[in-house]
Design a protein around this motif. Structure first.
Motif, PDB file in Angstrom:
ATOM      1  N   ASN A 116       8.286  -0.402 -14.633  1.00  0.00           N
ATOM      2  CA  ASN A 116       8.621   0.475 -15.754  1.00  0.00           C
ATOM      3  C   ASN A 116      10.101   0.375 -16.146  1.00  0.00           C
ATOM      4  N   GLU A 117      10.720  -0.749 -15.817  1.00  0.00           N
ATOM      5  CA  GLU A 117      12.138  -0.908 -16.113  1.00  0.00           C
ATOM      6  C   GLU A 117      12.477  -0.810 -17.603  1.00  0.00           C
ATOM      7  N   PRO A 118      11.625  -1.318 -18.512  1.00  0.00           N
ATOM      8  CA  PRO A 118      11.974  -1.164 -19.933  1.00  0.00           C
ATOM      9  C   PRO A 118      12.140   0.303 -20.338  1.00  0.00           C
ATOM     10  N   MET A 119      11.347   1.200 -19.778  1.00  0.00           N
ATOM     11  CA  MET A 119      11.471   2.621 -20.102  1.00  0.00           C
ATOM     12  C   MET A 119      12.749   3.187 -19.492  1.00  0.00           C
ATOM     13  N   HIS A 120      13.081   2.744 -18.284  1.00  0.00           N
ATOM     14  CA  HIS A 120      14.319   3.171 -17.636  1.00  0.00           C
ATOM     15  C   HIS A 120      15.536   2.734 -18.455  1.00  0.00           C
ATOM     16  N   ASN A 121      15.479   1.523 -19.010  1.00  0.00           N
ATOM     17  CA  ASN A 121      16.628   0.966 -19.711  1.00  0.00           C
ATOM     18  C   ASN A 121      16.814   1.525 -21.115  1.00  0.00           C
ATOM     19  N   ASP A 122      15.714   1.813 -21.811  1.00  0.00           N
ATOM     20  CA  ASP A 122      15.805   2.069 -23.248  1.00  0.00           C
ATOM     21  C   ASP A 122      15.307   3.430 -23.729  1.00  0.00           C
ATOM     22  N   TYR A 123      14.476   4.108 -22.954  1.00  0.00           N
ATOM     23  CA  TYR A 123      13.756   5.253 -23.500  1.00  0.00           C
ATOM     24  C   TYR A 123      14.670   6.336 -24.065  1.00  0.00           C
ATOM     25  N   PHE A 124      15.729   6.704 -23.344  1.00  0.00           N
ATOM     26  CA  PHE A 124      16.587   7.773 -23.850  1.00  0.00           C
ATOM     27  C   PHE A 124      17.620   7.280 -24.861  1.00  0.00           C
ATOM     28  N   SER A 125      18.117   6.081 -24.678  1.00  0.00           N
ATOM     29  CA  SER A 125      19.265   5.624 -25.467  1.00  0.00           C
ATOM     30  C   SER A 125      18.916   4.870 -26.743  1.00  0.00           C
ATOM     31  N   HIS A 126      17.771   4.223 -26.805  1.00  0.00           N
ATOM     32  CA  HIS A 126      17.464   3.356 -27.945  1.00  0.00           C
ATOM     33  C   HIS A 126      16.884   4.167 -29.103  1.00  0.00           C
ATOM     34  N   ASP A 127      17.280   3.783 -30.326  1.00  0.00           N
ATOM     35  CA  ASP A 127      16.800   4.493 -31.522  1.00  0.00           C
ATOM     36  C   ASP A 127      15.289   4.383 -31.718  1.00  0.00           C
ATOM     37  N   ALA A 128      14.678   3.386 -31.091  1.00  0.00           N
ATOM     38  CA  ALA A 128      13.229   3.233 -31.224  1.00  0.00           C
ATOM     39  C   ALA A 128      12.484   4.451 -30.679  1.00  0.00           C
ATOM     40  N   TYR A 129      13.122   5.164 -29.741  1.00  0.00           N
ATOM     41  CA  TYR A 129      12.478   6.308 -29.105  1.00  0.00           C
ATOM     42  C   TYR A 129      13.096   7.642 -29.533  1.00  0.00           C
ATOM     43  N   SER A 130      13.824   7.652 -30.630  1.00  0.00           N
ATOM     44  CA  SER A 130      14.534   8.868 -31.044  1.00  0.00           C
ATOM     45  C   SER A 130      13.616  10.067 -31.217  1.00  0.00           C
ATOM     46  N   GLU A 131      12.441   9.855 -31.772  1.00  0.00           N
ATOM     47  CA  GLU A 131      11.540  10.974 -32.067  1.00  0.00           C
ATOM     48  C   GLU A 131      10.507  11.207 -30.963  1.00  0.00           C
ATOM     49  N   ASP A 143      -6.403   6.209 -25.287  1.00  0.00           N
ATOM     50  CA  ASP A 143      -6.002   7.096 -26.385  1.00  0.00           C
ATOM     51  C   ASP A 143      -4.937   6.451 -27.260  1.00  0.00           C
ATOM     52  N   GLU A 144      -4.787   5.119 -27.134  1.00  0.00           N
ATOM     53  CA  GLU A 144      -3.862   4.311 -27.928  1.00  0.00           C
ATOM     54  C   GLU A 144      -2.400   4.560 -27.578  1.00  0.00           C
ATOM     55  N   ALA A 145      -2.135   5.008 -26.382  1.00  0.00           N
ATOM     56  CA  ALA A 145      -0.755   5.196 -25.927  1.00  0.00           C
ATOM     57  C   ALA A 145      -0.691   5.005 -24.422  1.00  0.00           C
ATOM     58  N   LEU A 146       0.227   4.155 -23.961  1.00  0.00           N
ATOM     59  CA  LEU A 146       0.376   3.945 -22.528  1.00  0.00           C
ATOM     60  C   LEU A 146       1.276   5.012 -21.921  1.00  0.00           C
ATOM     61  N   TYR A 147       2.413   5.277 -22.601  1.00  0.00           N
ATOM     62  CA  TYR A 147       3.345   6.305 -22.120  1.00  0.00           C
ATOM     63  C   TYR A 147       3.295   7.493 -23.085  1.00  0.00           C
ATOM     64  N   THR A 148       4.459   7.991 -23.443  1.00  0.00           N
ATOM     65  CA  THR A 148       4.522   9.104 -24.404  1.00  0.00           C
ATOM     66  C   THR A 148       4.287   8.594 -25.822  1.00  0.00           C
ATOM     67  N   VAL A 149       4.066   9.539 -26.732  1.00  0.00           N
ATOM     68  CA  VAL A 149       3.991   9.225 -28.162  1.00  0.00           C
ATOM     69  C   VAL A 149       5.042  10.072 -28.870  1.00  0.00           C
ATOM     70  N   GLU A 150       5.280   9.829 -30.146  1.00  0.00           N
ATOM     71  CA  GLU A 150       6.236  10.615 -30.909  1.00  0.00           C
ATOM     72  C   GLU A 150       5.856  12.095 -30.857  1.00  0.00           C
ATOM     73  N   ALA A 151       6.869  12.938 -30.841  1.00  0.00           N
ATOM     74  CA  ALA A 151       6.640  14.374 -30.639  1.00  0.00           C
ATOM     75  C   ALA A 151       5.731  14.983 -31.699  1.00  0.00           C
ATOM     76  N   LYS A 152       5.753  14.439 -32.895  1.00  0.00           N
ATOM     77  CA  LYS A 152       4.889  14.965 -33.966  1.00  0.00           C
ATOM     78  C   LYS A 152       3.705  14.017 -34.136  1.00  0.00           C
ATOM     79  N   SER A 153       2.857  13.977 -33.128  1.00  0.00           N
ATOM     80  CA  SER A 153       1.663  13.137 -33.137  1.00  0.00           C
ATOM     81  C   SER A 153       0.429  14.000 -32.921  1.00  0.00           C
ATOM     82  N   PHE A 154      -0.733  13.455 -33.261  1.00  0.00           N
ATOM     83  CA  PHE A 154      -2.003  14.157 -33.200  1.00  0.00           C
ATOM     84  C   PHE A 154      -1.949  15.387 -34.122  1.00  0.00           C
TER      85      PHE A 154
END
Length: 451
Positions: free
Chosen positions: A247-262, A348-359
């Protein structure tokens, strides 16, 4: 005697002429006040509901027997707090730490604005000419009474910080900025990174419950609690929570990268979530004071009862936030982000989290009250709590109980934990890759309840 009577009549006339109440009791008139819904929040109208397991407790935990309770009206974030929102908190604290260090060094060097160097970041009160009478009084009588000797000084927020090393104004500025980064031997891939252990937030809160139970006359200061803690999310939770898993990609990018902003912030402990609430309250009140408006109510974590009431969305005795006992809609699509079927994360079409305004949101317009990330509440966990808590705004909040209730289930949980009545807990100082939070604020004004 006549002179005394004339004097008394004169005073009475003067008083009467200066008053418009004609001597009647009319009360103290304040400014007209209107409730304002905070940005990104939904109004949850107060009311009664049946809290607890309304069907079979298949896990045989027996920690949530049905109980009719009533909660007051409150606002609640319509989504979990996102990475983008939490980053704003981290950036503010980082800026505060840097500005404080710059101001202290400028003070030690005797530097003041005008020289173009570190003096541009000196304390605002370094030049007393621009201070009000009140600010001068506070500077002379109350500053420097804390541990550092700089408490109460005004930071200079007018001058932008310079982050580009090529534009540092002088060696003293360079010295301060260098102290905020990891030493060269700890750089990774040639990237110069901020030392997150230095990003600490300090705030004070009052233990009102202890004050209410204390002996009359006990000094107020005995109930003021000072907190100071690191507030950067623990990104290593993505690795630590799952042994023998990449799960290193999540460790490296999840909080800091704009791809995961929402996406919802994770890796935040209960104590860090509380600190965020304190900062959000301060931020909002700073704006209100600038507009000469009264302070807002504190932002805080919801109680366990408030969370369950909001999750139900006004639907009595429902299993999930959408009411029914099923996890799919009529088109065969899952209604939340969790681990369905026989552990198929991606079904459910998501491995980890999804955007906060989903479903789809529930009937109170709240998103992901089931699944995505579990959520911290303000309540301490006690298996027997439902047997003794009040039926009005029930809550168990014990400072010596480090187990805090989490609700809603997450992307890595099976369906049982998504049920609105399922209780679970985690330790207050723990940070997990599947736990986030959302905040609430008490509603003020006309009583708003559901019959």
């Amino acid at each position: 005697m006549k002179k005394l009577i004339v004097f008394a009549v004169t005073v009475l006339l003067l008083y009467s002429c200066g008053s418009k109440d004609r001597g009647q009791l009319v009360g103290v008139k304040g400014k007209k006040w209107y409730p304002e819904k905070p940005y990104g929040m939904a109004l949850i109208p107060g009311g009664s509901f049946i809290m607890g397991k309304s069907d079979d407790d298949r896990a045989q935990v027996f920690n949530a027997p049905t109980k009719t309770v009533t909660v007051r009206s409150f606002y609640m974030d319509d989504t979990e707090i996102t990475n983008s929102e939490y980053r704003e908190f981290v950036q503010y604290v980082t800026d505060s730490v840097v500005r404080t260090r710059l101001a202290i060094l400028a003070d030690e060097l005797g530097e003041i604005p005008g020289n173009g160097g570190i003096g541009e970041y000196a304390f605002k009160d370094a030049d007393t000419a621009g201070l009000s009478v009140y600010q001068k009084y506070m500077l002379d009588n109350y500053t420097g009474l804390g541990e550092t000797g700089y408490e109460g000084r005004y930071l200079n927020w007018d001058e932008d910080l310079i982050w580009d090393t090529e534009d540092y104004p002088d060696e003293y500025y360079t010295e301060v900025m260098d102290s905020m980064y990891l030493p060269m031997e700890e750089w990774y891939n040639g990237v110069r990174s901020i030392d997150v252990k230095k990003i600490k937030y300090q705030y004070i809160w009052m233990d009102v419950e202890a004050a209410a139970r204390a002996k009359k006359g006990t000094d107020r200061k005995n109930f003021l609690k000072k907190e100071e803690l690191e507030i950067y999310p623990d990104t290593t939770a993505w690795i630590r929570d799952f042994s023998y898993s990449y799960n290193e990609p999540m460790h490296n990018d999840y909080f800091s990268h704009d791809a995961y902003s929402e996406y919802p912030v994770v890796g935040v402990s209960w104590k860090q979530a509380k600190a965020f609430c304190a900062w959000r309250t301060w931020k909002h009140n700073q704006f209100m004071r600038g507009k000469k408006q009264p302070n807002v109510n504190n932002y805080r974590l919801p109680s366990e009862a408030e969370w369950e009431y909001a999750a139900r969305g006004g639907l009595e005795s429902g299993t999930y936030p959408w009411g029914g006992p099923y996890l799919m809609n009529d088109r065969g699509c899952f209604l939340a982000n969790f681990k369905p079927l026989r552990g198929d994360y991606a079904a459910d079409e998501a491995l980890y989290t999804v955007e906060a305004k989903s479903f789809e949101p529930n009937d109170y317009s709240l998103y992901n009250m089931a699944g995505n990330v579990s959520e911290w509440t303000n309540s301490s966990y006690d298996m027997t709590a439902y047997e003794y808590v009040s039926s009005m705004n029930p809550n168990t909040s014990f400072n010596d109980n480090n187990r805090k209730v989490i609700r809603g289930g997450s992307w890595k949980d099976v369906a049982y934990f998504l049920q609105v009545s399922t209780r679970d807990f985690e330790y207050a100082d723990s940070a997990r890759s599947y736990i986030g939070f959302r905040t609430v604020q008490d509603y003020m004004g006309t009583d708003l309840t559901v019959q």
